[in-house]
Design a protein around this motif. Sequence first.
Motif, PDB file in Angstrom:
ATOM      1  N   ARG A 202       0.845  -1.192   0.000  1.00 20.95           N
ATOM      2  CA  ARG A 202       0.000   0.000   0.000  1.00 20.95           C
ATOM      3  C   ARG A 202       0.887   1.251   0.000  1.00 20.95           C
TER       4      ARG A 202
ATOM      5  N   ILE B 131      -3.680  11.352  -1.160  1.00 15.83           N
ATOM      6  CA  ILE B 131      -4.938  11.727  -1.794  1.00 15.83           C
ATOM      7  C   ILE B 131      -4.738  11.706  -3.305  1.00 15.83           C
TER       8      ILE B 131
ATOM      9  N   ALA C 273      -6.792   2.981  -5.082  1.00 12.05           N
ATOM     10  CA  ALA C 273      -7.394   2.628  -3.787  1.00 12.05           C
ATOM     11  C   ALA C 273      -6.729   1.393  -3.203  1.00 12.05           C
TER      12      ALA C 273
ATOM     13  N   ALA D  46      -4.494   4.721  -1.424  1.00  9.75           N
ATOM     14  CA  ALA D  46      -4.876   6.125  -1.546  1.00  9.75           C
ATOM     15  C   ALA D  46      -6.348   6.342  -1.203  1.00  9.75           C
ATOM     16  N   HIS D  47      -6.650   7.527  -0.670  1.00 10.38           N
ATOM     17  CA  HIS D  47      -8.030   8.005  -0.619  1.00 10.38           C
ATOM     18  C   HIS D  47      -8.302   8.598  -1.992  1.00 10.38           C
TER      19      HIS D  47
ATOM     20  N   ASP E  75     -17.657   3.674  -5.464  1.00 10.44           N
ATOM     21  CA  ASP E  75     -17.412   3.830  -4.032  1.00 10.44           C
ATOM     22  C   ASP E  75     -17.526   2.483  -3.314  1.00 10.44           C
TER      23      ASP E  75
ATOM     24  N   VAL F 160     -14.458   0.678  -1.234  1.00  6.80           N
ATOM     25  CA  VAL F 160     -14.585   0.226   0.154  1.00  6.80           C
ATOM     26  C   VAL F 160     -14.200  -1.241   0.262  1.00  6.80           C
TER      27      VAL F 160
ATOM     28  N   SER G 151     -10.257   0.808   1.044  1.00  8.50           N
ATOM     29  CA  SER G 151      -9.914   2.227   1.064  1.00  8.50           C
ATOM     30  C   SER G 151     -11.186   3.069   1.118  1.00  8.50           C
ATOM     31  N   THR G 152     -11.033   4.371   0.914  1.00 11.36           N
ATOM     32  CA  THR G 152     -12.157   5.300   0.991  1.00 11.36           C
ATOM     33  C   THR G 152     -12.133   6.229  -0.209  1.00 11.36           C
ATOM     34  N   ALA G 153     -13.269   6.908  -0.421  1.00 14.51           N
ATOM     35  CA  ALA G 153     -13.374   7.784  -1.587  1.00 14.51           C
ATOM     36  C   ALA G 153     -14.192   9.016  -1.260  1.00 14.51           C
ATOM     37  N   THR G 154     -13.930  10.053  -2.027  1.00 11.45           N
ATOM     38  CA  THR G 154     -14.778  11.242  -2.069  1.00 11.45           C
ATOM     39  C   THR G 154     -15.351  11.309  -3.479  1.00 11.45           C
TER      40      THR G 154
ATOM     41  N   PHE H 250      -8.465  18.573   2.624  1.00 10.25           N
ATOM     42  CA  PHE H 250      -7.268  17.746   2.746  1.00 10.25           C
ATOM     43  C   PHE H 250      -5.972  18.549   2.902  1.00 10.25           C
TER      44      PHE H 250
END
Length: 254
Positions: A10, A16, A35, A39-40, A55, A59, A63-66, A89
Amino acid sequence: MSDISAAETRPLAGRIALVTGATRGIGRATALALAEAGAHVVAVGRTAGALEELDDAIVKAGSTATLVPLDMKDGAGIDRLGGALFERFGKLDVFVGNAGVLGPITPLAQVEPNEWDDAIAVNLTANWRLIRSLDPLLRLSTAGRAVLVSSGAAHKARAFWGAYSVSKAAVEVLARTWATEVMNISSLKVNLINPGPIRTRMRAKAFPSEDPETLPAPEEVAAAILSLCLPSFEETGKLYDFPSRGLKEFPVPV
């Protein structure tokens, strides 16, 4: 041992990464690859439903996302994006400019002005506006990386492909100029990638009689894009040609 393993698997943990055109094809595969690397992901696309599906996949990848529903012709929206990201951020580590349209496949003399304007707006102008919006954030990163997606069409004067070819040729000059401007004043590295023929909806539209199963999957080129986004990748102002798996050197500016 576990810390070393985590760093290897990772390498973008805590970083970001923004991807345009993230809802399908190369963009979606790249968002997932980033991801999986930790990374976000700031996923930019036109379709809210497809962003939500992405999204869910991010997950699942741990990982996570915007999610950012945004049309690349919305210049004001692109301009606001940088400020919004700074507030949330304080920086941006990776920018992948992937969003693009094929445009009309027709003789130049028969291209409608609105069709030409749309191709230039999405493929070229949007990337310039993204540079304006995101450059300050990428300079705040300890290892900012930007990758713009080009095409082999940028180097071919293929009949009927004028709008697409011209826009991609201009994107290459755009990226190379940006790379030169930041070369000695920032840790930001700016590069291009030519995916070549890939199994995408755009390719199927351009070549409807082609068997898509004979082409590489988007995930394959996404792995190459990921490698250009890593802090360990130190080249800048280059074009990675995915079909030949090699970096193309451009003339040194004088």
